[in-house]
Motif scaffolding. Structure first.
Motif: not given
Length: 293
Positions: A100-110
């Motif tokens: 559920g957060d694989s893409l979310t974490k990429v954006y969050a880190s960005k």
């Protein structure tokens, strides 16, 4: 530590991003734009599978990133597919969390953000104490904090009826439903405030749960205006969690998604006593059930 008696509430939004509305609204994130214009903090609980629910994959990814990067937004996990823990079981559910957060974490880190909160779909934490304890231990091991709420007003039911009337071209009835949603939300908040005052002898830092849907795109701003008129300050989710009530033990071991004010009560008898006094939402329930026959 002492807390002021000022009334506060946090806005939390589940089922983000609503890609179906995004497509319908000609790729304009109406709810997000309204929240941004109000310059208030809010927290979003993301279901990444919504990105794949329409044909516009790239646009939907851009939508998710737009939500994540907003300066007022705290980012959180709501599972990938909004699965129900009590039905799918532990192993399947944790896979849905991790996906559920694989893409979310990429954006969050960005954007220098961290995904550290989790909210259960349907606020279903399991069928019994064993399931509750098992998933709590897992989430703790992953450094997730379970996201509570004190107030919700079944906005998903109001939204279904609201969109039904809009689709039928009956804007008068749609507007009536929208206004009923606003009024009922304030009525329910007053009820939960009454519980808090009786139990804790002070206003607490409330947390409102709603969803990324059409009725909130059109009426959440009015709810927030009404809250401010009633002397509520809109504060961040993290600020609300500083209230010591959220450090209490959750003693409720069933699957139903009730307010944390109920979860913190010692007995089921006490919960039932208060639940019987809740403001009536049977009218919207009847309309919702008629539409969904």
């Amino acid at each position: 530590m002492t807390f002021s008696q000022q009334k506060t509430i946090s806005i939390t939004i589940d089922d983000v991003p609503n890609t179906a509305n995004y497509e319908k609204d000609h790729f304009r994130p109406i709810l997000l734009n309204i929240l941004d214009s109000l310059k208030i903090p809010f927290t979003i609980f993301i279901n990444e599978d919504k990105i794949y629910k329409t044909a516009w994959l790239d646009k939907n990814k851009e939508l998710l990133e737009t939500w994540v990067k907003n300066e007022h937004a705290i980012i959180a996990n709501h599972t990938y597919s909004h699965s129900r823990y009590s039905e799918v079981g532990f192993e399947s559910f944790i896979k849905d969390i991790e996906k559920g957060d694989s893409l979310t974490k990429v954006y969050a880190s960005k954007y220098n953000k961290v995904v550290k909160y989790f909210r259960f779909p349907f606020n279903d934490m399991g069928n019994d104490s064993l399931q509750h304890i098992q998933i709590r231990e897992y989430l703790k091991s992953k450094n997730y904090t379970i996201a509570p709420f004190t107030v919700e007003s079944s906005d998903w039911m109001f939204d279904t009826v609201y969109q039904y009337y809009l689709s039928a071209g009956d804007t008068v009835k749609a507007k009536t439903i929208g206004q009923q949603y606003v009024d009922k939300t304030i009525e329910l908040l007053n009820f939960y405030e009454k519980i808090a005052i009786e139990i804790y002898q002070r206003p607490i830092k409330h947390i409102y749960l709603c969803h990324d849907n059409a009725i909130n795109a059109d009426y959440l701003a009015e709810i927030i205006s009404r809250l401010k008129q009633a002397d509520y300050s809109i504060v961040s989710f993290e600020e609300s969690l500083k209230d010591p009530i959220y450090k209490q033990k959750d003693t409720y071991y069933k699957k139903w998604g009730i307010s944390w004010l109920y979860r913190y009560m010692d007995t089921q008898e006490e919960r039932v006593k208060w639940m019987k006094l809740e403001p009536d939402i049977s009218k919207i329930e009847t309309l919702y059930n008629q539409i969904n026959k």
